[in-house]
Structure formats: C-alpha cells, structure tokens
Design an enzyme around this catalytic site. Structure first.
Site, PDB file in Angstrom:
ATOM      1  N   TYR A   1       0.855  -1.184   0.000  1.00 40.57           N
ATOM      2  CA  TYR A   1       0.000   0.000   0.000  1.00 40.57           C
ATOM      3  C   TYR A   1       0.901   1.248   0.000  1.00 40.57           C
ATOM      4  O   TYR A   1       1.917   1.290   0.699  1.00 40.57           O
ATOM      5  CB  TYR A   1      -0.881  -0.038   1.246  1.00 40.57           C
ATOM      6  CG  TYR A   1      -1.822   1.115   1.353  1.00 40.57           C
ATOM      7  CD1 TYR A   1      -2.895   1.242   0.485  1.00 40.57           C
ATOM      8  CD2 TYR A   1      -1.641   2.093   2.318  1.00 40.57           C
ATOM      9  CE1 TYR A   1      -3.759   2.311   0.577  1.00 40.57           C
ATOM     10  CE2 TYR A   1      -2.509   3.172   2.413  1.00 40.57           C
ATOM     11  CZ  TYR A   1      -3.562   3.273   1.540  1.00 40.57           C
ATOM     12  OH  TYR A   1      -4.416   4.335   1.628  1.00 40.57           O
TER      13      TYR A   1
ATOM     14  N   LYS B   1     -11.765  -0.668   4.841  1.00 40.61           N
ATOM     15  CA  LYS B   1     -12.072  -1.269   3.539  1.00 40.61           C
ATOM     16  C   LYS B   1     -13.166  -2.340   3.662  1.00 40.61           C
ATOM     17  O   LYS B   1     -14.260  -2.028   4.028  1.00 40.61           O
ATOM     18  CB  LYS B   1     -10.787  -1.821   2.925  1.00 40.61           C
ATOM     19  CG  LYS B   1      -9.605  -0.852   2.965  1.00 40.61           C
ATOM     20  CD  LYS B   1      -9.774   0.353   2.057  1.00 40.61           C
ATOM     21  CE  LYS B   1      -8.701   1.407   2.286  1.00 40.61           C
ATOM     22  NZ  LYS B   1      -7.322   0.888   2.205  1.00 40.61           N
TER      23      LYS B   1
ATOM     24  N   ASP C   1      -0.281  -7.801   6.174  1.00 39.20           N
ATOM     25  CA  ASP C   1      -1.397  -6.876   5.990  1.00 39.20           C
ATOM     26  C   ASP C   1      -2.448  -7.639   5.184  1.00 39.20           C
ATOM     27  O   ASP C   1      -2.284  -7.875   3.992  1.00 39.20           O
ATOM     28  CB  ASP C   1      -0.907  -5.620   5.248  1.00 39.20           C
ATOM     29  CG  ASP C   1      -2.031  -4.600   5.010  1.00 39.20           C
ATOM     30  OD1 ASP C   1      -3.210  -4.996   4.984  1.00 39.20           O
ATOM     31  OD2 ASP C   1      -1.712  -3.407   4.826  1.00 39.20           O
TER      32      ASP C   1
END
Ligand SMILES: *Cc1c(COP(=O)(O)O)cnc(C)c1O
Length: 392
Positions: free
Chosen positions: A109, A206, A181
């Site tokens: 990310y 999310k 993650d």
C-alpha cells in the site's frame, strides 16, 4: 438524584431497565469514573477490568476488536486503531528500534511504502523492498540487522500473489517477525495466523467495515510481548479509534460475509465479461487461468479469489478519461472494499508519486484501472462496463 437547584450537570442517572438493548450502545465517554483510588489501582494493575480514559481503550473498540479476533482464527487480544495506517505505525514503532532493518514487499500500500522508505529511515530504521512473489528475493534482502518482514498477500493494483508459504518458512527459520497486511484478502480468503504470521494488520476502513463511512485499522500480535509493545505505542502515540467509528464499523461488519461472498462472485463474472470487451489489453483476476499467479492463488486462497479486478486499456490517459466519464454511476474513487463498486486509476492516484518508468516497472500504465467490485446486480455492472468500453 441530587435535589440542588441546578442539577443539570452530570447528575441524571441512566434509566434502569430489566430488558436490555439489542444493539451495542454507542459510548462516546472519554473518561470513566472509578469508585475510589484503591479501585483505580486495581484497574491499572489489571486485577479489575475497568475503562479509565478512552485513549487507553473504550467499550466500542473492545467489542469491534473481539469481533475481528473471532474472524481471524488464532487471533487473541487484537487492537482497533484510528486507521489502517495507525495499525502499521503501531506495529513498526512498537516492535522496532533504531538500527533495525526491515524487508517490505515492493508493491505494498502506497503509504506503507512511504513509511518504510521515508519516515522510518528518519528514526534510523532502514528498509529494503523486495518482490514477494519471489521468496529468494526476500531471503536475499536479509541482513544481520533484519528484524521484520511486512507483506500483503495480494498486491495493489496488479493483484500479484505473494509466495506466502515460502516467506513464512524463511521468517521462521531466520527468526524474523512476519507481519501480514490482510486487508485485500480478509480472513474470508486467508487466515494469516494459520500460515505462520506473527502479526496481522487490517485497514478496517475497507472490506471489513465496508461502507466508506468509518476509518479504522486493526492489529493483532501472536505473542503477548508484541501485544504489550503495540498497545503501549497505540496509547502513547494516540492511535486510538473514535467510539463512533467503531460503532459504525461493527454494524458494517455484521454483513461482511454476505457482502464478501456476493462481491467475489460478481468479481469473477465481471472479470470474464471485461475480458470479452473491445479496447482491452489485459484483465487481471487471480481466479482466471490467464493470471500470472493463478496456480499459487488457487493453492493459497482456495476458491476465494476476492473482489478486486484490474484491467489495462489499449491506449493512454485519453482513453482512461473517456472510460471514467462514460461510467457516471461507478464511483471513480481511490478506495476499495465499499459495498458499491468503485473504479480507481493508479497513475493519477495511488501511484502518482512514482515516475512513469517506476510505474512501468510495476506493470502500471495510463490505461491501468482497478475495480473494487461491490454487491450490485451483476447485470447492472456488466452493462456499465459495456457502456464504458463502448466510449473508447
Ligand atoms: C487502505 C489500506 C491501508 C491503509 O488503511 P487506512 O485505513 O486508509 O489508513 C493499508 N494497507 C492496505 C493494503 C490498504 O488497502
């Protein structure tokens, strides 16, 4: 109740009720009153459970954390944080010291990448990025100072699948902390603790919360020492979530399984539909046999290939603009995991900080789009994309 003339301030008791509320109460109180100093001692020393000051924890965070712990098999005592990045921060600053070295996936990310390459180095913590689809590259990056490996199972936005089994074996053999993650994959597709993770992180913002109306993260460590270190960092650095966001996220989480399953089914069908449209160069979905990591995805995720689909248009920015404009019902927005389908364009959002060559190295051109597929009727989605491609 006090009978002084002005009793408006803090004196009205909560009504007694023999029946209980079905919905988790929203508790915005920042402070909690204890009966006396002895009890407060007992709370701080862990002999009694009681909240004191909400930066140190509050009931809405506890309820949400317990629910996510239950989803992440093997998790116990996870913490909810103010954002996914707060969870990454708490992990890094809680577990690392000046002089330590860490290895990160080279397609993490964007903000995690920035933390590793710009922010942690200011504190004397260095990082090497390596391709997590190639376990040998990860192992080759290990130095005597390496303490930790941070990886995402499925990369953003190219949806490459990391060689998780081999990376977990390397972390174990070399005594490194493996941080996963799991935002993209979620416990529906991947239970990281069952595959050797030491710490699991989520951006709850999310898929777990799922409605783009709460910003939160989650972190859980397997070892009690790591948990204590991470908790201390959350409380001291003020990475605590707001009760309201936790309460909203709990509501969203209740339908997580239903949303995930429907979105995943839609994603598989939409990927096949997009594959047949004129103007397409490539479609990427780990469930399709033409995906570069299809076999690994099958072995690692079983049939849970997720709700994310990426595709590359023939053409550049002009075509990308034309496609987005022709799909007004599809939110063109840099997020993922919303209940509704969203479309994002890496070159103008998540990867705008890279040079064109830097993006090209990752396989990201001006024609590259990522779709976070939602729960809409699949025929509606197919029609929308047919219209979008017809505008090229
Ligand atoms: C969004 C995201 C984050 C950051 O989460 P925020 O809640 O936006 O802070 C971290 N990792 C991944 C994989 C993400 O998609």
């Amino acid at each position: 109740m006090s009978d002084t003339p002005d009793n408006l301030v803090r004196r009205t008791p909560w009504p007694q009720s023999i029946s209980r509320a079905v919905v988790t109460p929203l508790q915005p109180s920042v402070v909690y009153a204890s009966p006396d100093p002895d009890t407060l001692d007992a709370q701080y020393e862990g002999r009694e459970h009681g909240y004191t000051y909400s930066r140190e924890g509050h009931p809405n965070a506890s309820v949400l954390a317990a629910k996510i712990d239950a989803l992440e098999t093997g998790a116990e005592g996870g913490f909810v944080t103010a954002s996914g990045m707060a969870a990454v921060t708490a992990t890094m600053l809680g577990l690392l010291d000046t002089g330590d070295h860490i290895i990160g996936g080279d397609q993490l990310y964007g903000r995690s990448l920035r933390m590793l390459t710009q922010d942690l180095p200011r504190l004397g913590i260095t990082a090497t990025l390596a391709d997590p689809t190639d376990a040998a590259a990860i192992e080759a990056a290990i130095t005597p100072k390496t303490r930790l490996i941070l990886v995402e199972v499925v990369s953003n936005p190219t949806l490459r699948v990391a060689d998780m089994e081999a990376i977990a074996e390397i972390a174990k053999r070399r005594g490194l902390i493996l941080v996963v993650d799991n935002t993209f994959t979620t416990p529906r597709a991947y239970r990281a603790f069952e595959h050797g993770a030491d710490v699991v992180i989520h951006s709850v913002t999310k898929l777990l919360a799922g409605h783009s109306d709460a910003m939160l993260g989650y972190v859980c460590a397997r070892s009690p020492e790591h948990r204590t270190a991470i908790e201390g960092t959350i409380v001291t650095l003020g990475l605590t979530p707001s009760p309201y966001d936790c309460w909203m996220a709990e509501r969203g989480l209740m339908s997580f399984h239903l949303r995930y399953d429907r979105a995943e089914e839609n994603a598989a069908a939409l990927a096949d539909h997009i594959a047949g449209l004129q103007g397409l160069r490539q479609v990427l979905y780990p469930g399709r046999p033409d995906h570069p990591d299809h076999n690994r995805a099958g072995a690692l995720l079983g049939p849970r290939f997720g709700n994310m689909v990426s595709f590359v248009l023939d053409g550049g920015r002009a075509e990308a603009n034309a496609l987005s404009r022709a799909m007004p019902n599809m939110a063109f927005a840099p997020t993922l995991g919303d209940i509704g389908t969203t479309l994002s364009h890496a070159a103008s959002s998540s990867h705008r900080g890279l040079t064109e060559e830097g993006r090209a190295k990752l396989g990201i051109s001006e024609g590259f789009f990522r779709v976070s597929v939602g729960v809409e009727d699949i025929e509606l989605l197919k029609a929308e994309f047919t219209r979008g491609f017809a505008a090229l």
